[in-house]
Design a protein around this motif. Structure first.
Motif, mmCIF file in Angstrom:
data_model
loop_
_atom_site.group_PDB
_atom_site.id
_atom_site.type_symbol
_atom_site.label_atom_id
_atom_site.label_comp_id
_atom_site.label_asym_id
_atom_site.label_seq_id
_atom_site.Cartn_x
_atom_site.Cartn_y
_atom_site.Cartn_z
ATOM 1 N N GLU A 84 0.834 -1.211 0.000
ATOM 2 C CA GLU A 84 0.000 0.000 0.000
ATOM 3 C C GLU A 84 0.868 1.259 0.000
ATOM 4 O O GLU A 84 0.543 2.234 -0.690
ATOM 5 N N ILE A 85 1.959 1.231 0.728
ATOM 6 C CA ILE A 85 2.861 2.391 0.750
ATOM 7 C C ILE A 85 3.516 2.578 -0.619
ATOM 8 O O ILE A 85 3.612 3.703 -1.131
ATOM 9 N N ALA A 86 3.963 1.483 -1.239
ATOM 10 C CA ALA A 86 4.577 1.563 -2.578
ATOM 11 C C ALA A 86 3.572 2.091 -3.591
ATOM 12 O O ALA A 86 3.917 2.922 -4.447
ATOM 13 N N ASP A 87 2.312 1.637 -3.515
ATOM 14 C CA ASP A 87 1.275 2.122 -4.428
ATOM 15 C C ASP A 87 1.043 3.612 -4.235
ATOM 16 O O ASP A 87 0.888 4.366 -5.209
ATOM 17 N N TYR A 88 1.013 4.064 -2.998
ATOM 18 C CA TYR A 88 0.796 5.483 -2.717
ATOM 19 C C TYR A 88 1.923 6.319 -3.321
ATOM 20 O O TYR A 88 1.682 7.357 -3.941
ATOM 21 N N ILE A 89 3.165 5.863 -3.145
ATOM 22 C CA ILE A 89 4.314 6.600 -3.689
ATOM 23 C C ILE A 89 4.238 6.640 -5.211
ATOM 24 O O ILE A 89 4.520 7.673 -5.832
ATOM 25 N N ALA A 90 3.825 5.526 -5.837
ATOM 26 C CA ALA A 90 3.719 5.476 -7.299
ATOM 27 C C ALA A 90 2.669 6.461 -7.801
ATOM 28 O O ALA A 90 2.878 7.158 -8.803
ATOM 29 N N VAL A 91 1.538 6.545 -7.099
ATOM 30 C CA VAL A 91 0.453 7.459 -7.511
ATOM 31 C C VAL A 91 0.882 8.911 -7.313
ATOM 32 O O VAL A 91 0.535 9.787 -8.090
ATOM 33 N N HIS A 92 1.654 9.190 -6.262
ATOM 34 C CA HIS A 92 2.079 10.552 -5.942
ATOM 35 C C HIS A 92 3.552 10.753 -6.296
ATOM 36 O O HIS A 92 4.329 11.316 -5.522
ATOM 37 N N LYS A 93 3.936 10.319 -7.478
ATOM 38 C CA LYS A 93 5.331 10.346 -7.906
ATOM 39 C C LYS A 93 5.891 11.768 -7.956
ATOM 40 O O LYS A 93 7.045 11.995 -7.623
ATOM 41 N N ASP A 94 5.067 12.743 -8.373
ATOM 42 C CA ASP A 94 5.550 14.129 -8.453
ATOM 43 C C ASP A 94 6.001 14.636 -7.077
ATOM 44 O O ASP A 94 7.066 15.249 -6.945
ATOM 45 N N ALA A 95 5.187 14.384 -6.061
ATOM 46 C CA ALA A 95 5.543 14.821 -4.709
ATOM 47 C C ALA A 95 6.784 14.083 -4.226
ATOM 48 O O ALA A 95 7.670 14.669 -3.596
#
Length: 197
Positions: A84-95
């Motif tokens: 879930e953390i990896a997915d969140y980082i992938a979705v918010h790649k710009d940040a």
């Protein structure tokens, strides 16, 4: 008397190989377990106690669950797995990229230095190093400028004679059990007496 027979056996408990040396004379059977000679019954009881103290499957599961709970540390259910953390980082790649760039642009701490070259320029450092120090003669000349004599009503000293006169002219209030002998003109004394019940 019957012949004594010796039998050497080994048992593995908690990953450690332990030796049992048994001897029997036809009447009693004794063993040496953990370096101590004891009856076979006592040795078997000690082995049984060691085996029963091993964690059960349920106990192992409980320890694993506690370790996972400590790792998660109360994270919300949405982010309580690495996936879930990896997915969140992938979705918010710009940040994530912006944060990585900010970390990459930080000024590294240099041991022994409190400020970086960006905060304190080399030119300022050179100017500071080239400033002349204060000599002992300069200190003495500066200290000689101050009058260290005590002020009196007639002469200036650590304060002006006018300020000294004002200070001397202030009327104070004192209190106590007995009037002081050095009371000044205009000074007020309040006698403090204890009241009887």
């Amino acid at each position: 008397m019957a012949n004594t027979k010796y039998i050497l056996e080994q048992i593995k408990i908690e990953g450690e190989l332990k030796q049992l040396l048994a001897k029997t004379n036809g009447e009693n059977t004794t063993v040496t377990y953990n370096g101590t000679e004891m009856t076979l019954t006592a040795a078997l009881a000690a082995i049984y106690a060691s085996l029963t103290n091993l964690p059960t499957g349920e106990g192992v599961d409980s320890k694993i669950s506690s370790a996972i709970d400590a790792l998660i540390g109360g994270a919300p259910e949405t982010y309580d797995t690495l996936k879930e953390i990896a997915d969140y980082i992938a979705v918010h790649k710009d940040a994530s990229d912006a944060l990585s760039a900010a970390i990459g642009n930080k000024v590294d701490k240099v041991e022994g230095k409190g400020l970086s070259a960006e905060d304190f320029t080399t030119a300022l450092k050179t100017k500071l190093e080239n400033m002349a120090g204060v000599t002992e003669e300069e200190k003495a000349a500066w200290n000689a400028k101050a009058d260290k004599s005590v002020a009196t009503a007639e002469a200036d000293g650590l304060m002006s004679k006018e300020d000294k006169a004002k200070l001397d002219g202030l009327n104070g209030v004192r209190y106590g059990a007995e009037a002081p002998a050095d009371m000044k003109n205009g000074e007020l004394f309040v006698r403090v007496v204890s009241a009887e019940a």
